[in-house]
Enzyme design. Structure first.
Site, PDB file in Angstrom:
ATOM      1  N   LYS A  39      49.326  32.717  43.700  1.00  0.00           N
ATOM      2  CA  LYS A  39      50.054  32.635  42.423  1.00  0.00           C
ATOM      3  C   LYS A  39      51.305  33.489  42.479  1.00  0.00           C
ATOM      4  CE  LYS A  39      45.449  32.621  40.408  1.00  0.00           C
ATOM      5  NZ  LYS A  39      44.665  33.668  41.092  1.00  0.00           N
ATOM      6  N   ASN A  91      25.706  32.453  43.478  1.00  0.00           N
ATOM      7  CA  ASN A  91      26.769  31.701  42.800  1.00  0.00           C
ATOM      8  C   ASN A  91      27.124  30.406  43.532  1.00  0.00           C
ATOM      9  OD1 ASN A  91      26.817  33.882  41.078  1.00  0.00           O
ATOM     10  ND2 ASN A  91      28.702  34.769  41.893  1.00  0.00           N
ATOM     11  N   LYS A 135      33.887  35.676  41.369  1.00  0.00           N
ATOM     12  CA  LYS A 135      34.144  36.753  42.347  1.00  0.00           C
ATOM     13  C   LYS A 135      32.891  37.599  42.487  1.00  0.00           C
ATOM     14  CE  LYS A 135      35.070  41.391  42.750  1.00  0.00           C
ATOM     15  NZ  LYS A 135      34.321  42.542  42.162  1.00  0.00           N
ATOM     16  N   SER A 136      32.550  37.935  43.720  1.00  0.00           N
ATOM     17  CA  SER A 136      31.533  38.963  43.951  1.00  0.00           C
ATOM     18  C   SER A 136      31.721  39.564  45.334  1.00  0.00           C
ATOM     19  CB  SER A 136      30.120  38.380  43.837  1.00  0.00           C
ATOM     20  OG  SER A 136      29.189  39.426  44.074  1.00  0.00           O
ATOM     21  N   VAL A 137      31.570  40.881  45.399  1.00  0.00           N
ATOM     22  CA  VAL A 137      31.587  41.527  46.711  1.00  0.00           C
ATOM     23  C   VAL A 137      30.165  41.733  47.222  1.00  0.00           C
ATOM     24  CG1 VAL A 137      33.812  42.666  46.313  1.00  0.00           C
ATOM     25  CG2 VAL A 137      31.693  43.843  45.639  1.00  0.00           C
ATOM     26  N   ASP A 160      40.643  31.768  45.952  1.00  0.00           N
ATOM     27  CA  ASP A 160      41.659  31.943  44.907  1.00  0.00           C
ATOM     28  C   ASP A 160      42.183  33.374  44.958  1.00  0.00           C
ATOM     29  OD1 ASP A 160      42.764  30.704  42.196  1.00  0.00           O
ATOM     30  OD2 ASP A 160      42.294  32.818  41.854  1.00  0.00           O
ATOM     31  N   ARG A 175      24.812  37.928  45.530  1.00  0.00           N
ATOM     32  CA  ARG A 175      25.443  37.214  44.401  1.00  0.00           C
ATOM     33  C   ARG A 175      26.339  36.077  44.896  1.00  0.00           C
ATOM     34  NH1 ARG A 175      27.288  42.418  40.766  1.00  0.00           N
ATOM     35  NH2 ARG A 175      25.287  42.778  39.736  1.00  0.00           N
TER      36      ARG A 175
HETATM   37  N1  LIG Z   1      44.791  33.417  36.621  1.00  0.00           N
HETATM   38  C1  LIG Z   1      44.382  34.516  36.024  1.00  0.00           C
HETATM   39  O1  LIG Z   1      45.079  35.102  35.180  1.00  0.00           O
HETATM   40  C2  LIG Z   1      43.076  35.087  36.385  1.00  0.00           C
HETATM   41  C3  LIG Z   1      42.385  34.569  37.465  1.00  0.00           C
HETATM   42  N2  LIG Z   1      41.153  35.087  37.821  1.00  0.00           N
HETATM   43  C4  LIG Z   1      40.486  34.442  38.962  1.00  0.00           C
HETATM   44  O2  LIG Z   1      39.130  34.150  38.594  1.00  0.00           O
HETATM   45  C5  LIG Z   1      38.235  34.796  39.522  1.00  0.00           C
HETATM   46  C6  LIG Z   1      36.929  35.145  38.854  1.00  0.00           C
HETATM   47  O3  LIG Z   1      37.151  35.942  37.706  1.00  0.00           O
HETATM   48  P1  LIG Z   1      36.784  37.495  37.625  1.00  0.00           P
HETATM   49  O4  LIG Z   1      37.653  38.112  36.599  1.00  0.00           O
HETATM   50  O5  LIG Z   1      36.790  38.052  38.957  1.00  0.00           O
HETATM   51  O6  LIG Z   1      35.363  37.494  36.946  1.00  0.00           O
HETATM   52  P2  LIG Z   1      33.938  36.791  37.168  1.00  0.00           P
HETATM   53  O7  LIG Z   1      33.607  36.134  35.861  1.00  0.00           O
HETATM   54  O8  LIG Z   1      33.915  35.984  38.400  1.00  0.00           O
HETATM   55  O9  LIG Z   1      32.962  38.034  37.309  1.00  0.00           O
HETATM   56  C7  LIG Z   1      33.056  38.934  38.377  1.00  0.00           C
HETATM   57  C8  LIG Z   1      32.151  40.129  38.063  1.00  0.00           C
HETATM   58  O10 LIG Z   1      30.812  39.694  37.898  1.00  0.00           O
HETATM   59  C9  LIG Z   1      29.970  40.267  38.889  1.00  0.00           C
HETATM   60  N3  LIG Z   1      29.096  39.186  39.352  1.00  0.00           N
HETATM   61  C10 LIG Z   1      29.458  38.131  40.124  1.00  0.00           C
HETATM   62  N4  LIG Z   1      28.414  37.317  40.327  1.00  0.00           N
HETATM   63  C11 LIG Z   1      27.363  37.859  39.676  1.00  0.00           C
HETATM   64  C12 LIG Z   1      26.000  37.480  39.530  1.00  0.00           C
HETATM   65  N5  LIG Z   1      25.534  36.375  40.092  1.00  0.00           N
HETATM   66  N6  LIG Z   1      25.207  38.279  38.779  1.00  0.00           N
HETATM   67  C13 LIG Z   1      25.680  39.394  38.204  1.00  0.00           C
HETATM   68  N7  LIG Z   1      26.956  39.806  38.316  1.00  0.00           N
HETATM   69  C14 LIG Z   1      27.794  39.045  39.048  1.00  0.00           C
HETATM   70  C15 LIG Z   1      30.885  40.813  39.965  1.00  0.00           C
HETATM   71  O11 LIG Z   1      30.322  41.980  40.543  1.00  0.00           O
HETATM   72  P3  LIG Z   1      30.349  42.358  42.123  1.00  0.00           P
HETATM   73  O12 LIG Z   1      31.661  41.897  42.685  1.00  0.00           O
HETATM   74  O13 LIG Z   1      30.211  43.846  42.089  1.00  0.00           O
HETATM   75  O14 LIG Z   1      29.179  41.679  42.742  1.00  0.00           O
HETATM   76  C16 LIG Z   1      32.138  41.158  39.164  1.00  0.00           C
HETATM   77  O15 LIG Z   1      31.974  42.419  38.528  1.00  0.00           O
HETATM   78  C17 LIG Z   1      39.069  35.997  39.992  1.00  0.00           C
HETATM   79  O16 LIG Z   1      38.506  36.625  41.130  1.00  0.00           O
HETATM   80  C18 LIG Z   1      40.410  35.368  40.179  1.00  0.00           C
HETATM   81  O17 LIG Z   1      40.423  34.636  41.381  1.00  0.00           O
HETATM   82  C19 LIG Z   1      40.577  36.092  37.089  1.00  0.00           C
HETATM   83  C20 LIG Z   1      41.241  36.677  36.045  1.00  0.00           C
HETATM   84  C21 LIG Z   1      42.542  36.217  35.594  1.00  0.00           C
HETATM   85  O1  LIG Z   2      43.317  38.536  37.640  1.00  0.00           O
HETATM   86  C1  LIG Z   2      44.347  37.961  37.300  1.00  0.00           C
HETATM   87  O2  LIG Z   2      44.717  36.924  37.846  1.00  0.00           O
HETATM   88  C2  LIG Z   2      45.137  38.515  36.198  1.00  0.00           C
HETATM   89  O3  LIG Z   2      46.164  38.007  35.872  1.00  0.00           O
HETATM   90  C3  LIG Z   2      44.587  39.723  35.523  1.00  0.00           C
HETATM   91  O4  LIG Z   2      44.591  40.761  36.389  1.00  0.00           O
HETATM   92  C4  LIG Z   2      45.386  40.096  34.306  1.00  0.00           C
HETATM   93  O5  LIG Z   2      46.703  40.291  34.664  1.00  0.00           O
HETATM   94  C5  LIG Z   2      44.805  41.266  33.642  1.00  0.00           C
HETATM   95  O6  LIG Z   2      43.609  41.330  33.478  1.00  0.00           O
HETATM   96  C6  LIG Z   2      45.688  42.323  33.182  1.00  0.00           C
HETATM   97  O7  LIG Z   2      44.951  43.306  32.558  1.00  0.00           O
END
Ligand SMILES: NC(=O)C1=CN([C@@H]2O[C@H](COP(=O)(O)OP(=O)(O)OC[C@H]3O[C@@H](n4cnc5c(N)ncnc54)[C@H](OP(=O)(O)O)[C@@H]3O)[C@@H](O)[C@H]2O)C=CC1
Ligand SMILES: O=C(O)C(=O)[C@@H](O)[C@H](O)C(=O)CO
Length: 278
Positions: free
Chosen positions: A75, A240, A230-232, A45, A236
């Site tokens: 998107k 996940n 998401k995780s880098v 994604d 994790r």
């Molecule tokens: N359409 C929209 O508006 C949006 C879409 N998204 C989508 O959703 C995806 C996921 O959401 P996101 O906001 O990234 O947040 P997440 O809820 O997936 O959380 C990601 C965070 O949690 C940490 N993490 C991941 N796995 C673990 C674990 N098992 N234990 C502890 N910590 C963990 C990561 O750290 P680290 O990477 O350091 O390991 C990172 O800091 C995005 O990447 C994107 O594709 C997100 C926001 C808005």
């Molecule tokens: O991650 C996404 O897909 C988003 O749309 C977010 O970045 C969102 O725009 C946001 O968190 C802005 O602060």
């Protein structure tokens, strides 16, 4: 581990678990996505907004995986409000991703105070008709936005990607999706880590011998939503991914559902009006 698929309303199959790349720096994206492929993820994604589609494309090219084996979502960014500008932006995404089609193309935000999302939906309908996307959908759409698309347009969105996690069940938007045959994709499924210290999740994790992140992600899966944490961090990514060899009881599901606080980690879609310069 086999990831189940869900069938979208046009028959396209989507892996229920994917990998999100929001906040993965562009220069790291190729390597991170290649690692995700090694772990087993086959659904990525991304978004124009994330600035890392080229990294996803480079990983796809280098992975040796067949294009048909990976489900790719991108998107339309908020700045592309006019039809021609949006079509050009989609073409640039396909170039960056190194493909002639994405599996799913979404309107990223409705921006109801800025512009007409119905017009952008008609652009996505054209991309779909032209074969640039196997399915089209929306993100951050509220029930009223979905109902307007139903009343004024032809193609029903395949998905609505919205914020959902134990502190934000987002019942109304999920129910509107269910009513219309739209799959819910849960973004920020672990609330970017904010739910992981919750005593209820810690207790359930202890009782099933899993981590709070796994329990939270499994809760989403059992509710029937699509998730892409998401995780880098390799460990994790693996954690996940391991969601399909255990189950939560009905009581555990209800206890997690009861954590809802209507608490967003991201913007409110009814007022979010961020439009970047293009
Ligand atoms: N359409 C929209 O508006 C949006 C879409 N998204 C989508 O959703 C995806 C996921 O959401 P996101 O906001 O990234 O947040 P997440 O809820 O997936 O959380 C990601 C965070 O949690 C940490 N993490 C991941 N796995 C673990 C674990 N098992 N234990 C502890 N910590 C963990 C990561 O750290 P680290 O990477 O350091 O390991 C990172 O800091 C995005 O990447 C994107 O594709 C997100 C926001 C808005
Ligand atoms: O991650 C996404 O897909 C988003 O749309 C977010 O970045 C969102 O725009 C946001 O968190 C802005 O602060």
């Amino acid at each position: 581990m086999t990831v189940p698929t869900l069938t979208l309303n046009n028959g396209v199959e989507i892996p229920q678990l994917g990998f999100g790349v929001f906040q993965v720096p562009p220069q790291d994206t190729k390597g991170v996505v290649l690692e995700a492929f090694e772990v087993g993820y086959r659904h990525i994604d991304t978004a124009q907004m994330y600035g890392n589609e080229a990294g996803v494309g480079a990983a796809l090219a280098e992975s040796g995986l067949s294009r048909d084996d990976v489900f790719v979502t991108t998107k339309l960014n908020n700045g592309f409000l006019e039809h021609d500008a949006a079509l050009d932006a989609v073409k640039r995404s396909l170039d960056a991703l190194g493909t002639d089609h994405v599996d799913l193309l979404l309107i990223h935000w409705p921006l109801p105070t800025v512009a007409d999302y119905v017009a952008r939906w008609r652009t996505l309908e054209q991309v779909y008709a032209d074969g640039g996307a196997r399915a089209i959908g929306v993100s951050n759409f509220q029930p009223a936005h979905l109902h307007r698309l139903r009343d004024e347009t032809t193609v029903t969105p395949a998905v609505n990607q919205i914020e959902v996690h134990p502190y934000l069940r987002n019942d109304e938007a999920r129910a509107a999706g269910q009513e219309l045959g739209i799959v819910t994709e849960a973004w920020s499924p672990i609330a970017q880590g904010k739910v992981l210290d919750d005593p209820v999740l810690l207790r359930i994790a202890e009782s099933v011998g899993r981590t709070p992140a796994q329990v939270t992600l499994r809760w989403h899966v059992q509710r029937g939503d699509v998730v892409f944490p998401k995780s880098v961090t390799r460990s994790r990514m693996e954690e996940n991914f391991a969601l399909f060899d255990f189950e939560l009881s009905a009581t555990d599901m209800a206890d997690i559902g009861a954590l809802d606080r209507h608490e967003r980690t991201g913007p409110d879609p009814d007022v979010f009006d961020y439009v970047p310069a293009t």
